[in-house]
Design an enzyme around this catalytic site. Structure first.
Site, PDB file in Angstrom:
ATOM      1  N   ARG A 125      55.169  -7.706 -62.645  1.00 18.95           N
ATOM      2  CA  ARG A 125      53.743  -7.452 -63.474  1.00 18.95           C
ATOM      3  C   ARG A 125      54.283  -6.493 -64.622  1.00 18.95           C
ATOM      4  O   ARG A 125      55.142  -5.769 -64.710  1.00 18.95           O
ATOM      5  CB  ARG A 125      52.935  -6.201 -62.496  1.00 18.95           C
ATOM      6  N   ARG A 181      56.483 -17.843 -77.776  1.00 26.12           N
ATOM      7  CA  ARG A 181      57.054 -18.942 -78.834  1.00 26.12           C
ATOM      8  C   ARG A 181      58.207 -18.173 -79.994  1.00 26.12           C
ATOM      9  O   ARG A 181      58.951 -18.971 -80.300  1.00 26.12           O
ATOM     10  CB  ARG A 181      55.969 -19.832 -79.181  1.00 26.12           C
ATOM     11  N   CYS A 197      46.923 -18.402 -70.762  1.00 30.24           N
ATOM     12  CA  CYS A 197      46.064 -17.092 -71.059  1.00 30.24           C
ATOM     13  C   CYS A 197      44.652 -17.179 -70.434  1.00 30.24           C
ATOM     14  O   CYS A 197      44.267 -18.357 -70.087  1.00 30.24           O
ATOM     15  CB  CYS A 197      45.797 -16.904 -72.760  1.00 30.24           C
ATOM     16  N   GLU A 224      40.512 -11.394 -68.490  1.00 24.72           N
ATOM     17  CA  GLU A 224      40.542 -10.567 -67.371  1.00 24.72           C
ATOM     18  C   GLU A 224      39.132 -10.159 -66.819  1.00 24.72           C
ATOM     19  O   GLU A 224      38.050 -10.300 -67.591  1.00 24.72           O
ATOM     20  CB  GLU A 224      41.204  -9.073 -68.095  1.00 24.72           C
ATOM     21  N   ARG A 269      47.416  -8.242 -69.804  1.00 23.28           N
ATOM     22  CA  ARG A 269      48.234  -8.253 -68.613  1.00 23.28           C
ATOM     23  C   ARG A 269      49.182  -9.241 -68.345  1.00 23.28           C
ATOM     24  O   ARG A 269      48.657 -10.306 -68.820  1.00 23.28           O
ATOM     25  CB  ARG A 269      47.334  -7.912 -67.381  1.00 23.28           C
ATOM     26  N   TYR A 276      54.825  -1.278 -67.891  1.00 20.01           N
ATOM     27  CA  TYR A 276      53.484  -0.915 -68.258  1.00 20.01           C
ATOM     28  C   TYR A 276      53.885   0.087 -69.546  1.00 20.01           C
ATOM     29  O   TYR A 276      54.499   1.059 -69.598  1.00 20.01           O
ATOM     30  CB  TYR A 276      53.000   0.050 -67.215  1.00 20.01           C
ATOM     31  N   ARG A 279      49.345   1.621 -63.403  1.00 21.30           N
ATOM     32  CA  ARG A 279      50.085   1.638 -62.134  1.00 21.30           C
ATOM     33  C   ARG A 279      51.370   2.721 -61.963  1.00 21.30           C
ATOM     34  O   ARG A 279      52.313   2.124 -62.058  1.00 21.30           O
ATOM     35  CB  ARG A 279      50.915   0.349 -61.878  1.00 21.30           C
TER      36      ARG A 279
END
Length: 122
Positions: free
Chosen positions: A6, A62, A74, A77, A89, A107, A115
């Site tokens: 993540r 790319r 994509c 959210e 994210r 993150y 998180r």
């Protein structure tokens, strides 16, 4: 073993170049900290908050050498009231020998607050 890695990053403005630059930095950091080569990656899913629409952050992949054939998608959210704004994210699924607790989730910028329990000391 397939594992999920993540990551998330925030941008300050809804500008295409900022979105691409920060997404690229996030993806490269995720790969570096987990010793992942493009051939190890099964797929990359990128979600963005509804206040970001200047570009597809997947374009950032790319720009990375060797990532031409990495599948990426994509999506928006979920728009949760009070959620972190201007956030990108990433969920990267990879083939790795790392144990689940050994994966380095990344993150950056204001996304650190999502998180803090997964942040590892440098």
């Amino acid at each position: 073993m397939i594992r999920g890695i993540r990551g998330a990053v925030t941008v300050t403005e809804n500008h295409a170049e900022d979105m691409i630059q920060e997404t690229k930095r996030l993806i490269e950091t995720m790969a570096e900290k987990n010793q992942i080569a493009p051939e190890d990656i099964a797929s990359v899913f990128i979600s963005i908050t509804n206040d970001l629409n200047a570009t597809f952050p997947a374009k950032a992949l790319r720009l990375i050498d060797g990532w031409k054939y990495v599948p990426v998608m994509c999506m928006p959210e979920i728009d949760v009231p009070g959620g972190l704004e201007k956030c990108i994210r990433v969920m990267m699924t990879v083939n790795t020998s790392l144990g689940q607790k050994d994966v380095n989730h990344i993150y950056l910028n204001d996304a650190i607050q999502l998180r803090p329990d997964l942040m590892k000391e440098e």
